[in-house]
Write a protein that holds these residues in place. Structure first.
Motif, mmCIF file in Angstrom:
data_model
loop_
_atom_site.group_PDB
_atom_site.id
_atom_site.type_symbol
_atom_site.label_atom_id
_atom_site.label_comp_id
_atom_site.label_asym_id
_atom_site.label_seq_id
_atom_site.Cartn_x
_atom_site.Cartn_y
_atom_site.Cartn_z
ATOM 1 N N TRP A 243 -1.527 -3.245 9.994
ATOM 2 C CA TRP A 243 -2.509 -3.913 9.125
ATOM 3 C C TRP A 243 -2.421 -3.415 7.683
ATOM 4 C CZ3 TRP A 243 -6.554 -2.315 6.082
ATOM 5 C CH2 TRP A 243 -7.557 -3.243 5.765
ATOM 6 N N LEU A 244 -2.188 -2.128 7.497
ATOM 7 C CA LEU A 244 -2.240 -1.532 6.155
ATOM 8 C C LEU A 244 -1.285 -2.180 5.149
ATOM 9 C CD1 LEU A 244 -2.728 2.237 7.026
ATOM 10 C CD2 LEU A 244 -4.266 0.844 5.635
ATOM 11 N N PRO A 245 0.014 -2.317 5.452
ATOM 12 C CA PRO A 245 0.893 -2.951 4.466
ATOM 13 C C PRO A 245 0.601 -4.436 4.298
ATOM 14 C CG PRO A 245 2.101 -2.481 6.478
ATOM 15 C CD PRO A 245 0.776 -1.791 6.610
ATOM 16 N N ALA A 246 0.083 -5.084 5.359
ATOM 17 C CA ALA A 246 -0.328 -6.487 5.213
ATOM 18 C C ALA A 246 -1.489 -6.584 4.236
ATOM 19 C CB ALA A 246 -0.720 -7.060 6.572
ATOM 20 N N ASN A 247 -2.413 -5.652 4.336
ATOM 21 C CA ASN A 247 -3.542 -5.622 3.411
ATOM 22 C C ASN A 247 -3.064 -5.385 1.986
ATOM 23 O OD1 ASN A 247 -6.568 -5.469 3.055
ATOM 24 N ND2 ASN A 247 -6.011 -3.476 2.218
ATOM 25 N N GLU A 248 -2.078 -4.498 1.817
ATOM 26 C CA GLU A 248 -1.544 -4.250 0.488
ATOM 27 C C GLU A 248 -0.944 -5.529 -0.110
ATOM 28 O OE1 GLU A 248 -1.304 -1.394 -1.675
ATOM 29 O OE2 GLU A 248 -3.037 -1.041 -0.391
#
Length: 335
Positions: A243-248
């Protein structure tokens, strides 16, 4: 009827964003693990899911989401509690079932700043809140749209329990009822507004949820089945890592990301409308989310919506968010 969608994207048009991934994002070792995920097909809910899929972030973490689409968060939780889902992503209902002890919230997607909207039909004599008194309003009870509708009515001097007649329908049916003239108003969430604009051009949006932010903030996010949460925290951490890099991407490169999502997942929604939907939610970098996880901001937002469900009689003695929301997994992964 639920629509199964399994790994529709194998490649992506986006590129050159690998450096945005957090340092803790590493390729998972071992065989790919299937996770059964339920979701709503609205940008505020599935934007992260499909961005992660397009960029291969699920695969990097050794995960294979088996995605099942639902039309309301209530249906999502019923399926998860029944054992057919391991986890889900949804809107306001993330503050409902977990407050009954059914599911653990472990990840927040966004604040639904203006995703909920109230539409009226002037041709049926409704142009204002004053005109709404005593009238029928179609919506899905217990959802983001219902929480927003209650705030909007209360702010305009109308008792949500007695001042109007709320017609409870699944959102596709509520929108159809409004378009057909069966009801003069509907409280919906995007992208159902696109259908209204196309099929009932004389309709008028009376207000959206941004009018009542932050006092009526609604957060959407992820919850896991109780037994799955207890036994698979390692998998939930890998979900967060995907999720984290998608959020970025969604925060730092929205134009490129939305262009990809529109072509692959929202072909029926014009790109400019999808961009408007993006503006209707509030996304934050991981560092800001971490602060709001730690200082109790997220917990207070969850509690506010839980209290709404209790107030309308949806539950008694709800569990507080500090019990059903676990920020530790995100804080561990995000640093």
């Amino acid at each position: 009827m639920n629509i199964n969608r399994r790994n529709l994207l194998q490649t992506a048009a986006l590129g050159g964003i690998a450096t945005l991934a957090a340092p803790s994002i590493v390729r998972a070792v071992g065989s790919t693990e299937t996770i059964r995920v339920g979701y709503l097909h609205t940008l505020a809910v599935d934007g992260h899911i499909y961005t992660a899929e397009a960029k291969g972030f699920w695969e990097e973490q050794g995960l294979k989401p088996e995605l099942t689409r639902f039309y309301t968060g209530l249906e999502l939780f019923q399926a998860m509690v029944g054992g057919s889902l391991d986890m889900l992503a949804t809107g306001a209902v993330v503050s409902n079932f977990p407050a009954r002890g059914q599911g653990k919230v472990f990840l927040i997607n966004n604040v639904e700043f203006a995703t909920a909207q109230l539409w009226v039909n002037p041709e049926m004599g409704v142009n204002s809140f004053e005109d709404l008194k005593g009238k029928q309003i179609a919506t899905s009870i217990g959802t983001t749209a219902h929480v927003f509708l209650s705030s909007a009515l209360t702010a305009n001097g109308i008792d949500p329990k007695s001042g109007v007649a709320i017609v409870n329908q699944r959102m596709p049916d509520a929108v159809t009822a409004f378009i057909s003239g069966a009801v003069p108003a509907v409280a919906l969430w995007v992208p159902f507004n696109v259908q209204v604009q196309k099929q009932l051009p004389g309709a008028k949006m009376l207000v959206d949820a941004s009018k009542y932010y932050p006092d009526a903030a609604i957060v959407g996010g992820w919850a896991a089945r109780n037994d799955y949460y207890d036994e698979h925290k390692d998998v939930l951490e890998r979900v967060i890592k995907a999720w984290l890099p998608a959020n970025e991407l969604l925060v730092q490169k929205p134009d490129e990301t939305l262009d990809m999502l529109q072509k692959t997942q929202y072909s029926d929604v014009p790109l400019e409308e999808l961009k408007a939907q993006y503006q209707a939610q509030k996304l934050f970098p991981a560092s800001e989310w971490a602060k709001m996880y730690e200082d109790g901001t997220v917990t207070s937002w969850l509690d506010r919506v839980t209290n709404f469900y209790a107030d309308i009689g949806g539950m008694s003695d709800p569990i507080p968010a500090k019990t059903y929301f676990d920020p530790s997994l995100f804080l561990k992964v995000a640093g």
